[in-house]
Design an enzyme around this catalytic site. Sequence first.
Site, mmCIF file in Angstrom:
data_model
loop_
_atom_site.group_PDB
_atom_site.id
_atom_site.type_symbol
_atom_site.label_atom_id
_atom_site.label_comp_id
_atom_site.label_asym_id
_atom_site.label_seq_id
_atom_site.Cartn_x
_atom_site.Cartn_y
_atom_site.Cartn_z
ATOM 1 N N GLY A 56 85.116 86.658 -64.794
ATOM 2 C CA GLY A 56 86.139 86.525 -65.823
ATOM 3 C C GLY A 56 87.076 85.401 -65.441
ATOM 4 O O GLY A 56 87.008 84.872 -64.326
ATOM 5 N N LYS A 57 87.920 85.004 -66.336
ATOM 6 C CA LYS A 57 88.931 83.989 -66.010
ATOM 7 C C LYS A 57 90.011 84.040 -67.080
ATOM 8 O O LYS A 57 89.735 84.427 -68.226
ATOM 9 C CB LYS A 57 88.308 82.591 -65.983
ATOM 10 C CG LYS A 57 89.053 81.599 -65.136
ATOM 11 C CD LYS A 57 88.656 81.702 -63.675
ATOM 12 C CE LYS A 57 89.455 80.787 -62.783
ATOM 13 N NZ LYS A 57 88.935 80.779 -61.409
ATOM 14 N N GLY A 58 91.221 83.646 -66.702
ATOM 15 C CA GLY A 58 92.303 83.603 -67.675
ATOM 16 C C GLY A 58 93.070 82.317 -67.537
ATOM 17 O O GLY A 58 92.933 81.598 -66.540
#
Length: 433
Positions: free
Chosen positions: A118-120
């Site tokens: 995931g990444k934000g």
Amino acid sequence: MAQKDSGVLAQAVQAVEANPYEMFKTQVRLAGKKLGLSPDLLAIIETPERVLEVAIPVRMDDGHIEVFTGYRVQHSSVRGPCKGGIRYHPAVTVDEVKALAGWMTLKCAVVDIPFGGGKGGIVCDPTKLSEGELERLTRRYTAMILPLIGPNRDIPAPDVNTTAKIMNWFMDTATALRGEPMYAIVTGKDVAVGGARGRREATGRGVMIVTQEVLARLGKRVEGIRVAVQGFGNVGSVAALLLHQSGAKVVGVADISGGLYNPNGLNIPELLEYVEHSPKRLIAGYSAPGVSAIPAEEVLTLDVDVLVPAALEGQITERNAGQIKAKIIVEGANGPTTPEADVILEERGRIVVPDILANAGGVVVSYFEWVQNLQYFYWDETETNVKLAQIMRRAFNDVWTLAQEKRVSLRIAAQILALSRVAEAIRLRGIFP
Ligand code: NAD
């Protein structure tokens, strides 16, 4: 790499360089082809599972309200909860976040820890925000992505411009909103609030371990090996120190303020001491007998055995790849080598230990932090370092063996290994409904 693949990669370069998500997809397709993955499986792996865009209103110090755009992308949860950092940067785009999330899936699979990717990101310039504005931005972003994340769903961490302090706020906000302790919702926190001992040094330590491994495979010892390190921040300074302590001669280092060179080896502990006491934590102004100042970019082309790019992405390019003298390049940074430069390095017989393997030490110790938070049972630093070394050595061995078997570069081997693990999990779980 076979010439034909080099050609395909080179052709794809121009189209993808402007868009990291296109680059991710191209890499997945190339490695998938080598692996014989079906188009159905490739289509699943190319595409993130969920993409969330949020509008984050923040009351600024002067009273007006600014609305920032943020993202959280969950690329894959097929091997475990999604895992990946949060980036605060003006150049954040949804395609960048999608690509970074995809690379996290591959990184976690290479080192075989039970996480997906995931990444934000938040489109902002943190240098222009006061501490209060940064805190309000972080807390509101946390609240807005909270419905999708959690210790068993998606666990953020620091990335570019996000620190332990920001992770502490993140955890505190989730705890306040859920009404129960939420230590395991985010990693990279300070040790006093659930962070793992050894996390700060973990990525640099992993770089040192894979450097030892690659040298051993080539029948060389670390003692006396000449090393250059680009970037003297978290990853670069720790990697330089640990390599120095292992007997390597770190002859060149560079940060944003310039480069330093000593053919007999720099005194890295002394340099670190200097940087810690310099106002901007930079190497500029350091002097010692035998040390000369060089332009920062020259560190990449020094006459060394091992080059560790540990600054930013896109540093080794078509422009300088032909002048790199190091036989071994260990990618401490994410994406320091452009695909075009990769082709040149490969043709010149250079060994590149790819980022998804070389800098995975950080996410491995993030995994340890999450385990400790879930169990409320904390380890000492020695335990962390021993377990980190086991995982990094096993992963290196897996990638090296596959590269030999398939006669491909370590980068392609790492991608194939990661993809095969992700694809196997998809096959075993089946498609719902
Ligand atoms: P950092 O901000 O602590 O350090 C970056 C360093 O690079 C600084 O010393 C900076 O001065 C230097 N730098 C920037 N531009 C430069 C240039 N043009 N020439 C020479 N030096 C330059 O960041 P970090 O946490 O050490 O991360 C470095 C890289 O490693 C990034 O690509 C990051 O995504 C990657 N990475 C970090 C971790 C981690 O745990 N910190 C984990 C995996 C990957």
